[in-house]
Design an enzyme around this catalytic site. Structure first.
Site, PDB file in Angstrom:
ATOM      1  N   GLY A  21       0.802  -1.214   0.000  1.00  0.00           N
ATOM      2  CA  GLY A  21       0.000   0.000   0.000  1.00  0.00           C
ATOM      3  C   GLY A  21       0.831   1.257   0.000  1.00  0.00           C
ATOM      4  CB  ALA A  22       4.296   1.843  -0.918  1.00  0.00           C
ATOM      5  N   GLY A  25      -0.668   7.803   1.501  1.00  0.00           N
ATOM      6  CA  GLY A  25      -0.702   7.820   2.957  1.00  0.00           C
ATOM      7  C   GLY A  25       0.589   7.419   3.634  1.00  0.00           C
ATOM      8  N   GLY A  27       2.038   4.579   3.858  1.00  0.00           N
ATOM      9  CA  GLY A  27       2.910   3.740   3.047  1.00  0.00           C
ATOM     10  C   GLY A  27       3.771   4.541   2.096  1.00  0.00           C
ATOM     11  CE1 TYR A 202      -8.856  -0.221   8.776  1.00  0.00           C
ATOM     12  CE2 TYR A 202      -9.589   0.711  10.860  1.00  0.00           C
ATOM     13  CZ  TYR A 202      -8.618   0.569   9.891  1.00  0.00           C
ATOM     14  OH  TYR A 202      -7.403   1.192  10.031  1.00  0.00           O
TER      15      TYR A 202
END
Length: 332
Positions: A21-22, A25, A27, A202
């Site tokens: 997830g880079a 945000g 990441g 979540y």
């Protein structure tokens, strides 16, 4: 240099971290912060390669300090392909950071992964669970003395923290894991087998992350020397994690965190904290720690090992979650 096989000399001189997830945000800014440290190469493991490449350029990550590989954590076949693609680069792995997450607070009905599982749990827990298990071999065989596997946490999954005491829509609770035990596919929507609640899905998935980290530590730290840890960098109120929330919430929440709670942390500071947990000696020990900065924005604030919830400390639940997750991702 994206997608190019590393030379033998480069592999010897460079430490490699994979960050899921880079492309946005924590990441993205974590990738930038690690890449700015001497001797590190970042593999940005992302679903959207074009976006990842564009964002790397926008935030100024040097081209020779990163590469991009496709990873869709909501598709278990994609996870397996990613591992093959990483191994084809010839790089030795020093650290794996499981950062990517999906949060769908407004969903009335569950969305499903490619494998038929509720999307938050599939992405945040099951995809990362498979990735961790497959890449354990890469960490074990790495010549590095200092090897780390890190899973991002969240305050909302820990009722012992102020931010985790808010019972809306419900606190995390895996129950007896009956939903997973029954196969976790339609019509099952929650790990505990009960009615679907998007926000709770979540929280449950992030609780699974902590249980997984602690079980990885219990099973493998002494044998391998790998440091297993989680961390919560603070409330990154402007991250893309909230892109599926009400627009008014996205406007008010950062202001509230900055001026009322004091818990606001910028994406840049969160990225620096990620880089610290990956690279700094202080975070090598103890294994099994959950690093936190107390949900505060001060840059010079020191991290501490945060007490986790009673459910996250439940060894029998950790073992059951591990065994059921192995079945769901096809490891057994």
């Amino acid at each position: 240099m994206i997608g190019v096989r590393a030379s033998g000399m480069e592999q010897q001189q460079t430490s490699t971290v994979i960050i899921t997830g880079a492309s946005s945000g924590v990441g993205l800014y974590g990738a930038k912060a690690v890449a700015q440290r001497p001797g590190w190469h970042v593999v940005m493991a992302c679903r959207n390669l074009d976006k990842a490449k564009q964002m790397a350029v926008e935030v100024g990550i040097p081209q020779d300090k990163y590469s991009v590989l496709k990873l869709d954590l909501a598709d278990l076949n994609s996870v397996r392909t990613f591992v093959e693609d990483f191994r084809a680069t010839g790089r030795s792995l020093n650290a794996l950071v499981c950062n990517a997450a999906v949060y769908l607070p407004l969903a009335k009905e569950p969305q499903r992964s490619a494998d038929g599982y509720e999307l938050c749990v599939a992405t945040n827990h099951l995809g990362h669970f498979l990735l961790c298990n497959l890449m354990l071999e890469d960490l074990k065989t790495s010549a590095a003395e200092d090897k780390r596997l890190i899973i991002l946490g969240t305050v909302t999954a820990n009722p012992k923290e102020l931010g985790g005491k808010i019972p809306i829509p419900a606190p995390p609770d895996l129950g007896d894991l009956s939903g997973m035990e029954a196969g976790f596919k339609e019509p099952i929507t929650m790990i505990n087998g009960k009615k679907f609640k998007a926000g709770k899905a979540y929280k449950d998935s992030k609780l699974c992350n902590v249980l997984t980290m602690r079980e990885l530590h219990r099973r493998y730290h002494q044998e391998t020397g790998i440091t297993f840890s989680s961390f919560y960098p603070g409330c990154v109120a402007e991250t893309g994690l909230f892109r599926n929330h009400y627009s008014l919430f996205r406007t008010i929440f950062p202001v509230f965190q900055k001026n009322i709670t004091g818990g606001y942390v910028s994406q840049e500071l969160a990225g620096e904290r990620l880089a610290d947990v990956v690279t700094e000696t202080a975070y090598r020990s103890p294994s099994g720690a959950y690093w936190s900065w107390g949900n505060r924005q001060k840059k010079d604030r020191e991290a501490f090992d945060q007490e986790v919830s009673d459910e996250a400390l439940d060894k029998s639940k950790a073992v059951k979650l591990w065994e059921l997750s192995e079945k769901l991702v096809g490891l057994v």
